[in-house]
Every structure is written in C-alpha cells, then in structure tokens.
Design a protein around this motif. Sequence first.
Motif, mmCIF file in Angstrom:
data_model
loop_
_atom_site.group_PDB
_atom_site.id
_atom_site.type_symbol
_atom_site.label_atom_id
_atom_site.label_comp_id
_atom_site.label_asym_id
_atom_site.label_seq_id
_atom_site.Cartn_x
_atom_site.Cartn_y
_atom_site.Cartn_z
ATOM 1 N N TRP A 167 71.710 83.519 39.555
ATOM 2 C CA TRP A 167 73.210 83.663 39.259
ATOM 3 C C TRP A 167 73.795 83.071 40.373
ATOM 4 O O TRP A 167 73.534 82.912 41.520
ATOM 5 C CB TRP A 167 73.112 85.355 39.412
ATOM 6 C CG TRP A 167 72.636 85.979 38.092
ATOM 7 C CD1 TRP A 167 73.155 86.291 37.111
ATOM 8 C CD2 TRP A 167 71.299 86.268 37.876
ATOM 9 N NE1 TRP A 167 72.509 86.753 36.298
ATOM 10 C CE2 TRP A 167 71.151 86.835 36.746
ATOM 11 C CE3 TRP A 167 70.037 86.402 38.838
ATOM 12 C CZ2 TRP A 167 70.000 87.248 36.140
ATOM 13 C CZ3 TRP A 167 68.915 86.695 38.303
ATOM 14 C CH2 TRP A 167 68.830 87.169 36.982
ATOM 15 N N PHE A 168 75.140 82.556 39.932
ATOM 16 C CA PHE A 168 75.767 81.838 40.550
ATOM 17 C C PHE A 168 77.441 82.239 40.598
ATOM 18 O O PHE A 168 77.708 82.713 39.465
ATOM 19 C CB PHE A 168 75.933 80.227 40.183
ATOM 20 C CG PHE A 168 74.435 79.472 40.386
ATOM 21 C CD1 PHE A 168 74.184 78.741 41.475
ATOM 22 C CD2 PHE A 168 73.511 79.790 39.513
ATOM 23 C CE1 PHE A 168 73.049 78.036 41.730
ATOM 24 C CE2 PHE A 168 72.454 79.033 39.680
ATOM 25 C CZ PHE A 168 72.136 78.265 40.890
ATOM 26 N N VAL A 169 78.249 82.087 41.334
ATOM 27 C CA VAL A 169 79.665 82.266 41.408
ATOM 28 C C VAL A 169 80.285 80.806 41.975
ATOM 29 O O VAL A 169 80.063 80.564 43.036
ATOM 30 C CB VAL A 169 80.123 83.546 42.138
ATOM 31 C CG1 VAL A 169 79.692 83.573 43.517
ATOM 32 C CG2 VAL A 169 81.490 83.835 41.863
ATOM 33 N N ARG A 170 80.959 80.445 40.943
ATOM 34 C CA ARG A 170 81.641 79.164 41.247
ATOM 35 C C ARG A 170 80.775 78.144 41.895
ATOM 36 O O ARG A 170 81.019 77.521 42.786
ATOM 37 C CB ARG A 170 82.886 79.303 42.525
ATOM 38 C CG ARG A 170 83.876 80.160 41.754
ATOM 39 C CD ARG A 170 84.776 79.998 40.834
ATOM 40 N NE ARG A 170 85.702 78.594 41.137
ATOM 41 C CZ ARG A 170 86.123 77.637 40.576
ATOM 42 N NH1 ARG A 170 85.898 77.715 39.328
ATOM 43 N NH2 ARG A 170 86.586 76.832 41.117
ATOM 44 N N GLY A 171 79.577 78.084 41.498
ATOM 45 C CA GLY A 171 78.587 77.023 41.701
ATOM 46 C C GLY A 171 77.820 77.494 42.924
ATOM 47 O O GLY A 171 77.015 76.694 43.405
#
Length: 128
Positions: A28-32
């Motif tokens: 899982w990523f947030v803004r890369g």
Amino acid sequence: MASLDDLRRTADELPGSEERATTGGVAWFVRGKLYAWECHPWPSIPDDVREIVATELVVGVKVADPVDALALVQMAPDVFLRTTTPWGEPKVAFRMAGIDLEHLAELVTDAWRVQAPKYLRREFDGDA
C-alpha cells in the motif's frame, strides 16, 4: 486473527491510499510512498526471521521513529519481529496471527500518517 482483507479495509478508508501488486506480495502506497506491505522471505532477511515470513503472513509498516519500532518489539516480541531487511527504515514487521483488528487499524493508519502529505492527513482528520 487479522487478514490482508482487514488491512485492505483500513487502507481503503485512508485518502490517497493505493494498493499495488509487487514481487513480494501486495503493498500500500500514499502519493507513491510505501507505508504497508506483505513481507516476503528474501535472502537478505536473517534466517530465523525468514523462516517465520516463509511460513505465515507477516506485514511490515512504516513507523515514525526507530524507537517506536523497538518499543513494539519489546512490548510483544512474539508478534513483532526484530528485523527484516535494513532498507526502508524505520519500519516494523509483525505476525498477522498475533494482531487484533483494532491494533492492525492503528498500525496501518499510523504508517499512512508517516508517509502521507499534510493535506491528506488534514482531509482524513476532517480539518480540510
């Protein structure tokens, strides 16, 4: 016992969160920026930890500070693994079989907060 579906439900509620398939499983990523991942028994992992990762579901998450990771390991050494790989520190890995749903949600949300930009954290907190 928590599952990847439980993690997925928590991650789906976090603004900007994106699930991706990776070589080692799902992540899982947030803004890369990576914030949670399914651990894989890479050769670079110490043998004793690699055995655990190879035989059960282990998840890694980013933490704010190495002291936070150490505190979790000391608090529950049967659940939190002392180390996986030296890359991407600070982080902590844990056995999903030993985590309850509430603690999983807290760990994943805190990891997201470490990586998320301020505007997404404000959106999540309802301050936007």
